[in-house]
Design an enzyme around this catalytic site. Structure first.
Site, PDB file in Angstrom:
ATOM      1  N   PRO A  76      26.949  51.223   7.584  1.00 38.12           N
ATOM      2  CA  PRO A  76      26.989  52.612   7.127  1.00 38.12           C
ATOM      3  C   PRO A  76      28.181  53.350   7.718  1.00 38.12           C
ATOM      4  CG  PRO A  76      24.769  52.005   7.815  1.00 38.12           C
ATOM      5  CD  PRO A  76      25.676  50.877   8.217  1.00 38.12           C
ATOM      6  N   GLU A  77      28.875  54.102   6.867  1.00 40.42           N
ATOM      7  CA  GLU A  77      30.026  54.879   7.305  1.00 40.42           C
ATOM      8  C   GLU A  77      29.650  56.365   7.292  1.00 40.42           C
ATOM      9  OE1 GLU A  77      33.607  53.553   5.257  1.00 40.42           O
ATOM     10  OE2 GLU A  77      32.728  51.569   4.954  1.00 40.42           O
TER      11      GLU A  77
ATOM     12  N   ARG B  79      19.259  42.892  10.800  1.00 41.58           N
ATOM     13  CA  ARG B  79      20.065  42.000  11.621  1.00 41.58           C
ATOM     14  C   ARG B  79      20.032  42.361  13.107  1.00 41.58           C
ATOM     15  NH1 ARG B  79      25.667  40.509   8.708  1.00 41.58           N
ATOM     16  NH2 ARG B  79      25.488  38.875  10.287  1.00 41.58           N
TER      17      ARG B  79
END
Length: 273
Positions: free
Chosen positions: A2-3, A112
Protein backbone atom coordinates in the site's frame (compact mmCIF):
# COMPACT_ATOMS: atom_id res chain seq x y z
CA UNK A 1 2.63 -2.61 -0.90
CA UNK A 2 0.00 0.00 0.00
CA UNK A 3 1.21 3.47 -0.93
CA UNK A 4 0.04 6.91 0.21
CA UNK A 5 -3.41 6.81 -1.49
CA UNK A 6 -4.19 3.35 -0.09
CA UNK A 7 -3.08 4.22 3.44
CA UNK A 8 -5.01 7.50 3.27
CA UNK A 9 -8.12 5.55 2.24
CA UNK A 10 -7.62 3.23 5.21
CA UNK A 11 -7.34 6.26 7.48
CA UNK A 12 -10.49 7.88 6.08
CA UNK A 13 -12.60 4.72 6.34
CA UNK A 14 -11.23 3.60 9.71
CA UNK A 15 -11.54 6.91 11.57
CA UNK A 16 -15.37 7.13 11.79
CA UNK A 17 -15.53 3.66 13.34
CA UNK A 18 -12.77 3.88 15.94
CA UNK A 19 -12.15 7.51 16.89
CA UNK A 20 -13.45 8.14 20.40
CA UNK A 21 -13.58 4.41 21.19
CA UNK A 22 -11.89 3.00 24.28
CA UNK A 23 -9.56 0.01 23.91
CA UNK A 24 -10.96 -2.69 26.19
CA UNK A 25 -8.65 -5.58 25.27
CA UNK A 26 -5.84 -6.49 22.88
CA UNK A 27 -5.13 -10.05 21.75
CA UNK A 28 -1.92 -10.76 19.81
CA UNK A 29 -1.80 -13.93 17.74
CA UNK A 30 1.66 -13.29 16.26
CA UNK A 31 4.12 -11.62 18.62
CA UNK A 32 6.78 -10.74 16.05
CA UNK A 33 4.53 -8.13 14.42
CA UNK A 34 5.03 -5.99 17.54
CA UNK A 35 8.37 -4.27 17.05
CA UNK A 36 8.22 -2.04 20.13
CA UNK A 37 7.83 -2.45 23.07
CA UNK A 38 7.43 -6.09 24.15
CA UNK A 39 4.04 -7.66 23.33
CA UNK A 40 3.15 -7.62 27.04
CA UNK A 41 3.95 -3.91 27.41
CA UNK A 42 2.22 -3.21 24.10
CA UNK A 43 -1.04 -4.63 25.48
CA UNK A 44 -0.56 -2.97 28.87
CA UNK A 45 0.08 0.40 27.26
CA UNK A 46 -3.05 0.31 25.11
CA UNK A 47 -5.77 -1.22 27.31
CA UNK A 48 -7.85 1.51 28.88
CA UNK A 49 -6.73 4.17 26.40
CA UNK A 50 -9.06 5.96 23.97
CA UNK A 51 -8.28 6.34 20.28
CA UNK A 52 -8.39 10.12 19.98
CA UNK A 53 -7.37 10.51 16.36
CA UNK A 54 -6.46 8.43 13.31
CA UNK A 55 -3.69 10.11 11.33
CA UNK A 56 -1.17 9.21 8.66
CA UNK A 57 2.41 10.06 7.75
CA UNK A 58 3.66 8.77 4.41
CA UNK A 59 2.74 5.08 4.32
CA UNK A 60 2.32 4.85 8.11
CA UNK A 61 -0.95 4.97 10.03
CA UNK A 62 -0.71 6.89 13.30
CA UNK A 63 -3.37 6.22 15.95
CA UNK A 64 -3.09 8.78 18.74
CA UNK A 65 -4.24 7.62 22.18
CA UNK A 66 -2.82 10.53 24.22
CA UNK A 67 -0.78 13.59 23.21
CA UNK A 68 2.28 11.60 24.31
CA UNK A 69 1.40 8.16 22.89
CA UNK A 70 0.87 6.90 19.34
CA UNK A 71 0.27 3.47 17.85
CA UNK A 72 2.23 3.54 14.59
CA UNK A 73 1.35 0.89 12.00
CA UNK A 74 3.16 0.07 8.76
CA UNK A 75 1.03 -2.24 6.61
CA UNK A 76 4.01 -3.32 4.46
CA UNK A 77 2.94 -5.68 1.66
CA UNK A 78 -0.33 -7.26 2.78
CA UNK A 79 -1.25 -5.76 6.15
CA UNK A 80 -4.70 -4.27 6.79
CA UNK A 81 -6.56 -2.59 9.64
CA UNK A 82 -10.27 -3.35 9.49
CA UNK A 83 -13.09 -2.19 11.79
CA UNK A 84 -16.27 -4.22 12.14
CA UNK A 85 -19.06 -5.03 14.57
CA UNK A 86 -18.00 -7.20 17.49
CA UNK A 87 -20.41 -10.00 16.52
CA UNK A 88 -18.98 -10.31 12.99
CA UNK A 89 -16.66 -13.29 12.40
CA UNK A 90 -12.92 -12.68 12.42
CA UNK A 91 -11.56 -11.77 8.98
CA UNK A 92 -9.10 -14.03 7.21
CA UNK A 93 -5.45 -13.86 8.30
CA UNK A 94 -6.33 -12.06 11.55
CA UNK A 95 -3.20 -11.48 13.62
CA UNK A 96 -4.17 -8.87 16.26
CA UNK A 97 -7.60 -8.19 17.77
CA UNK A 98 -8.44 -4.83 19.37
CA UNK A 99 -11.72 -4.99 21.29
CA UNK A 100 -13.14 -1.46 21.46
CA UNK A 101 -16.08 0.12 23.26
CA UNK A 102 -19.55 0.40 21.72
CA UNK A 103 -19.40 -3.07 20.16
CA UNK A 104 -16.56 -2.38 17.71
CA UNK A 105 -13.62 -4.64 16.94
CA UNK A 106 -10.54 -3.55 15.02
CA UNK A 107 -8.46 -6.30 13.42
CA UNK A 108 -4.93 -6.22 12.08
CA UNK A 109 -4.75 -8.83 9.32
CA UNK A 110 -1.69 -9.79 7.32
CA UNK A 111 -1.27 -12.58 4.77
CA UNK A 112 2.52 -12.43 4.47
CA UNK A 113 3.07 -11.09 8.01
CA UNK A 114 5.56 -8.34 7.08
CA UNK A 115 3.54 -5.62 8.84
CA UNK A 116 4.98 -3.79 11.84
CA UNK A 117 3.40 -2.10 14.87
CA UNK A 118 5.04 0.25 17.37
CA UNK A 119 3.58 1.78 20.53
CA UNK A 120 5.57 4.97 21.03
CA UNK A 121 5.34 7.02 24.22
CA UNK A 122 7.14 10.35 24.49
CA UNK A 123 9.32 9.41 21.48
CA UNK A 124 10.91 6.57 23.48
CA UNK A 125 12.07 4.65 20.40
CA UNK A 126 13.53 5.43 17.00
CA UNK A 127 11.60 3.97 14.05
CA UNK A 128 13.95 3.60 11.13
CA UNK A 129 12.39 5.05 8.00
CA UNK A 130 9.62 6.88 9.83
CA UNK A 131 11.74 9.57 11.47
CA UNK A 132 13.39 10.67 8.22
CA UNK A 133 10.41 10.89 5.87
CA UNK A 134 10.46 13.68 3.32
CA UNK A 135 7.50 15.93 2.48
CA UNK A 136 4.36 14.32 1.09
CA UNK A 137 2.74 14.96 -2.27
CA UNK A 138 -0.08 17.52 -2.04
CA UNK A 139 1.66 19.22 0.91
CA UNK A 140 2.98 22.78 1.00
CA UNK A 141 6.53 21.48 1.40
CA UNK A 142 6.48 19.45 -1.81
CA UNK A 143 7.21 21.56 -4.89
CA UNK A 144 9.82 22.12 -7.60
CA UNK A 145 11.74 24.57 -5.41
CA UNK A 146 12.22 21.75 -2.90
CA UNK A 147 12.90 18.96 -5.39
CA UNK A 148 15.21 20.73 -7.86
CA UNK A 149 18.38 21.11 -5.72
CA UNK A 150 18.09 17.50 -4.55
CA UNK A 151 17.67 16.18 -8.08
CA UNK A 152 20.60 18.24 -9.35
CA UNK A 153 22.89 16.46 -6.88
CA UNK A 154 21.76 12.92 -7.77
CA UNK A 155 22.91 10.61 -10.55
CA UNK A 156 20.32 7.97 -9.65
CA UNK A 157 17.69 6.99 -12.18
CA UNK A 158 14.80 9.40 -11.71
CA UNK A 159 12.47 6.56 -10.76
CA UNK A 160 14.85 5.36 -8.03
CA UNK A 161 15.25 8.97 -6.89
CA UNK A 162 11.52 9.64 -6.41
CA UNK A 163 11.02 6.29 -4.67
CA UNK A 164 13.39 7.37 -1.89
CA UNK A 165 11.15 8.03 1.13
CA UNK A 166 13.67 10.59 2.39
CA UNK A 167 12.90 12.59 -0.77
CA UNK A 168 9.14 12.04 -1.16
CA UNK A 169 7.06 10.31 1.52
CA UNK A 170 4.41 7.85 0.43
CA UNK A 171 5.39 7.22 -3.19
CA UNK A 172 5.82 3.59 -4.25
CA UNK A 173 6.32 1.57 -7.42
CA UNK A 174 2.80 1.91 -8.82
CA UNK A 175 2.56 5.67 -8.51
CA UNK A 176 6.19 6.29 -9.50
CA UNK A 177 5.52 4.64 -12.87
CA UNK A 178 2.32 6.65 -13.24
CA UNK A 179 3.95 9.97 -12.33
CA UNK A 180 6.73 9.54 -14.86
CA UNK A 181 4.27 8.49 -17.56
CA UNK A 182 2.07 11.52 -16.96
CA UNK A 183 5.12 13.83 -16.91
CA UNK A 184 6.54 12.25 -20.09
CA UNK A 185 9.87 11.37 -18.48
CA UNK A 186 11.85 8.19 -19.13
CA UNK A 187 12.29 6.40 -15.77
CA UNK A 188 15.94 5.44 -16.40
CA UNK A 189 17.14 9.03 -16.90
CA UNK A 190 19.59 10.33 -14.25
CA UNK A 191 17.83 12.72 -11.89
CA UNK A 192 20.41 15.43 -12.54
CA UNK A 193 19.65 15.35 -16.27
CA UNK A 194 16.14 16.75 -15.82
CA UNK A 195 15.60 20.39 -16.72
CA UNK A 196 13.85 22.86 -14.43
CA UNK A 197 10.78 22.64 -16.65
CA UNK A 198 10.75 18.85 -16.43
CA UNK A 199 11.04 18.93 -12.63
CA UNK A 200 8.08 21.32 -12.43
CA UNK A 201 6.13 18.95 -14.68
CA UNK A 202 7.16 15.99 -12.54
CA UNK A 203 5.97 17.65 -9.31
CA UNK A 204 2.66 18.49 -10.92
CA UNK A 205 2.35 14.89 -12.13
CA UNK A 206 3.12 13.47 -8.67
CA UNK A 207 0.38 15.59 -7.12
CA UNK A 208 -2.11 14.75 -9.86
CA UNK A 209 -1.47 11.00 -9.72
CA UNK A 210 -1.67 10.84 -5.93
CA UNK A 211 -4.87 12.93 -5.93
CA UNK A 212 -6.38 10.55 -8.49
CA UNK A 213 -5.40 7.53 -6.41
CA UNK A 214 -7.07 9.01 -3.33
CA UNK A 215 -10.19 9.96 -5.31
CA UNK A 216 -10.46 6.39 -6.62
CA UNK A 217 -10.03 4.87 -3.11
CA UNK A 218 -6.62 3.35 -3.84
CA UNK A 219 -5.34 0.64 -6.17
CA UNK A 220 -6.22 -3.02 -5.62
CA UNK A 221 -4.62 -5.75 -7.70
CA UNK A 222 -4.83 -8.52 -5.13
CA UNK A 223 -4.71 -7.94 -1.37
CA UNK A 224 -5.32 -4.28 -0.55
CA UNK A 225 -8.51 -3.42 1.37
CA UNK A 226 -9.51 -0.25 3.19
CA UNK A 227 -10.64 0.12 6.81
CA UNK A 228 -14.08 -1.26 5.98
CA UNK A 229 -12.75 -4.21 3.98
CA UNK A 230 -13.47 -2.69 0.55
CA UNK A 231 -11.20 -2.72 -2.49
CA UNK A 232 -10.00 0.31 -4.43
CA UNK A 233 -10.83 1.28 -8.02
CA UNK A 234 -7.70 3.09 -9.20
CA UNK A 235 -6.38 -0.01 -10.98
CA UNK A 236 -8.95 0.78 -13.69
CA UNK A 237 -7.43 4.22 -14.35
CA UNK A 238 -3.70 3.51 -14.62
CA UNK A 239 -1.66 4.75 -17.59
CA UNK A 240 1.22 2.25 -17.56
CA UNK A 241 1.64 0.24 -14.36
CA UNK A 242 1.02 -3.50 -14.94
CA UNK A 243 0.18 -2.78 -18.60
CA UNK A 244 3.39 -4.00 -20.29
CA UNK A 245 2.63 -5.26 -23.81
CA UNK A 246 -0.55 -3.21 -24.02
CA UNK A 247 -0.98 -0.03 -26.11
CA UNK A 248 -0.06 3.35 -24.62
CA UNK A 249 -3.23 5.29 -23.85
CA UNK A 250 -1.66 8.43 -25.35
CA UNK A 251 -0.05 7.25 -28.60
CA UNK A 252 -0.96 3.57 -29.07
CA UNK A 253 2.66 2.35 -29.02
CA UNK A 254 3.21 -0.93 -27.15
CA UNK A 255 4.32 -0.33 -23.57
CA UNK A 256 7.61 -1.96 -22.53
CA UNK A 257 8.98 -3.16 -19.22
CA UNK A 258 12.47 -3.11 -17.74
CA UNK A 259 14.08 -3.47 -14.32
CA UNK A 260 15.24 -0.26 -12.62
CA UNK A 261 16.81 -0.63 -9.21
CA UNK A 262 15.45 -4.16 -8.98
CA UNK A 263 11.85 -3.06 -9.64
CA UNK A 264 9.75 -3.70 -12.70
CA UNK A 265 9.06 -0.46 -14.57
CA UNK A 266 6.59 0.03 -17.41
CA UNK A 267 6.83 2.98 -19.77
CA UNK A 268 6.21 4.23 -23.30
CA UNK A 269 9.32 4.59 -25.47
CA UNK A 270 7.53 7.16 -27.61
CA UNK A 271 5.92 9.43 -25.01
CA UNK A 272 8.57 9.31 -22.28
CA UNK A 273 11.83 11.08 -23.13
Amino acid sequence: MPEMPEVEQVRKTLAPHIEGKKILAVEIMLDRLIKYPSPEKFVEGLVGKTIRRVGRRGKYLVLETTPEQQLIVHLRMTGALIAQKAEAPAPSYAKIKFTLSDGVTMWFTDIRTFGTLYLVTNHDTYIEGYETLGPEPLSAGFNAEYLTPLAQKSRKAIKTFILDQHIIAGLGNIYADECLALAGILPIRPANSLSSEELVRLCEAVNAVIAQGIKNHGTTFRDYKDGEGNKGDNQNHLLVYSRAGQPCKKCGRTLVQMKIGGRGSVYCENCQK
